[in-house]
Motif scaffolding. Structure first.
Motif, short mmCIF file in Angstrom:
data_model
loop_
_atom_site.label_atom_id
_atom_site.label_comp_id
_atom_site.label_asym_id
_atom_site.label_seq_id
_atom_site.Cartn_x
_atom_site.Cartn_y
_atom_site.Cartn_z
N PRO A 265 0.90 -1.11 -0.13
CA PRO A 265 0.01 0.08 -0.06
C PRO A 265 0.96 1.27 -0.06
CG PRO A 265 -0.21 -1.36 2.12
CD PRO A 265 0.84 -2.05 1.26
N HIS A 266 0.43 2.38 -0.41
CA HIS A 266 0.89 3.65 -0.49
C HIS A 266 0.07 4.48 0.19
CE1 HIS A 266 3.08 7.25 -1.64
NE2 HIS A 266 2.44 7.50 -2.72
N THR A 267 0.42 4.63 1.57
CA THR A 267 -0.58 5.49 2.43
C THR A 267 0.13 6.79 3.08
OG1 THR A 267 -0.07 4.01 4.28
CG2 THR A 267 -2.08 3.65 3.01
N SER A 268 1.44 6.92 2.78
CA SER A 268 2.21 7.81 3.56
C SER A 268 3.47 8.24 2.83
CB SER A 268 2.76 7.29 4.82
OG SER A 268 3.55 8.22 5.53
N GLY B 292 -2.03 5.28 -6.84
CA GLY B 292 -1.80 6.73 -7.48
C GLY B 292 -1.87 7.73 -6.67
N THR B 293 -2.00 7.64 -5.24
CA THR B 293 -2.24 8.41 -4.24
C THR B 293 -1.88 8.03 -2.84
OG1 THR B 293 -3.48 10.30 -3.24
CG2 THR B 293 -4.63 8.15 -4.17
N ARG B 294 -1.72 8.69 -2.02
CA ARG B 294 -1.75 8.21 -0.67
C ARG B 294 -3.09 8.37 0.05
NH1 ARG B 294 1.75 12.09 -1.50
NH2 ARG B 294 0.67 13.55 -0.37
N LYS B 295 -4.16 8.73 -0.67
CA LYS B 295 -5.35 9.01 0.02
C LYS B 295 -6.18 7.68 -0.26
CE LYS B 295 -5.77 13.64 -0.83
NZ LYS B 295 -5.94 14.64 -1.92
N LEU B 296 -7.33 7.04 0.24
CA LEU B 296 -8.26 6.35 -0.04
C LEU B 296 -8.52 6.04 -1.27
CD1 LEU B 296 -9.13 3.62 1.57
CD2 LEU B 296 -11.47 4.86 1.77
N ALA B 297 -8.03 5.15 -2.12
CA ALA B 297 -8.24 4.87 -3.62
C ALA B 297 -8.83 3.66 -3.95
CB ALA B 297 -7.11 5.07 -4.37
N LYS C 47 -0.60 4.15 7.19
CA LYS C 47 -2.15 4.62 7.70
C LYS C 47 -2.92 3.48 7.05
CE LYS C 47 -0.46 9.25 7.86
NZ LYS C 47 -0.50 10.60 7.36
N PRO C 48 -3.34 2.36 7.60
CA PRO C 48 -4.12 1.24 7.24
C PRO C 48 -5.48 1.73 6.90
CG PRO C 48 -3.28 0.95 9.45
CD PRO C 48 -2.76 2.14 9.01
N GLU C 49 -6.16 2.83 7.36
CA GLU C 49 -7.29 3.30 7.09
C GLU C 49 -7.50 3.99 5.66
OE1 GLU C 49 -5.38 6.69 8.89
OE2 GLU C 49 -5.34 4.74 9.24
N LYS C 50 -6.12 4.08 5.24
CA LYS C 50 -5.98 4.80 3.73
C LYS C 50 -5.98 3.92 2.61
CE LYS C 50 -4.84 9.51 5.21
NZ LYS C 50 -3.90 10.57 4.93
N PHE C 51 -5.91 2.63 2.88
CA PHE C 51 -5.72 1.51 1.80
C PHE C 51 -7.04 0.78 1.57
CE2 PHE C 51 -4.11 -2.82 0.87
CZ PHE C 51 -3.80 -2.33 -0.37
N THR C 52 -7.32 0.34 0.61
CA THR C 52 -8.23 -0.47 0.09
C THR C 52 -7.78 -1.10 -1.27
OG1 THR C 52 -10.53 -0.87 -0.26
CG2 THR C 52 -9.80 1.30 -1.03
#
Length: 183
Positions: free
Chosen positions: A33-36, A109-114, A174-179
């Motif tokens: 994941p890419h969250t940070s 493509g982003t550190r946000k939830l995507a 930041k696990p909440e930002k990965f799906t």
């Protein structure tokens, strides 16, 4: 530099790795994941600890002034997200021309939830005829893993499902930002 990064990543910070896949002369790394922003630092430490040289894509806003010079020097390629350009075609052609081509892309493509992942990495690999190495980073376990390679078949739905399922159990900073989104 490699020895310092090796000591820092594995000894001082306590990260481990399990990398079983071959790294041919040409490949794309799909990293998730890419969250940070810490993912970038971790990736740079890993790459140098392992003696690898890999280019990466990053939004163009980071490529201004001295910071831009720095990112280009360490392998950065700026991306204009607001333009519909033929970047995937250009990168695929570049991969075909070169004897060695290593590119790391974060499919989210982003550190946000995507929930909808970008597919450019897939199309570059498909058009260039090169494999995609799946690299997962798990902050909870402090573990980096690459145990699967995908050869794009052209059936993007099936291949993307397989790619997303590989990453489903990795925990980002930041696990909440990965799906992996809906399959």
């Amino acid at each position: 530099m490699g020895n310092i990064c090796n000591w820092l990543l594995y000894k001082h910070l306590g990260w481990t790795k399990n990398v079983t896949e071959a790294h041919p002369d040409k490949y794309i790394i799909a990293l998730a994941p890419h969250t940070s922003n810490w993912d970038f630092i971790l990736g740079q430490l890993y790459m140098r600890a392992e003696g690898m040289s890999i280019n990466f894509l990053m939004k163009r806003e980071w490529f201004k002034g001295l910071l831009g010079t720095f990112f280009r020097k360490i392998g950065g390629i700026p991306v204009w997200r607001d333009r519909h350009s033929s970047m995937t075609d250009n990168l695929a052609e570049e991969a075909k021309k070169r004897d060695v081509f290593h590119l790391c892309i974060t499919p989210e493509g982003t550190r946000k939830l995507a929930p909808e992942w970008k597919k450019g990495f897939y199309y570059i690999a498909l058009k260039a005829g090169i494999p995609i190495l799946l690299y997962g980073i798990d902050y909870e376990k402090k573990h980096i893993e690459c145990t699967k390679t995908i050869i794009p078949s052209g059936d993007i739905e099936s291949d993307m499902k397989e790619i997303k399922l590989y990453f489903k159990d990795f925990k980002g900073k930041k696990p909440e930002k990965f799906t992996i989104g809906e399959l």
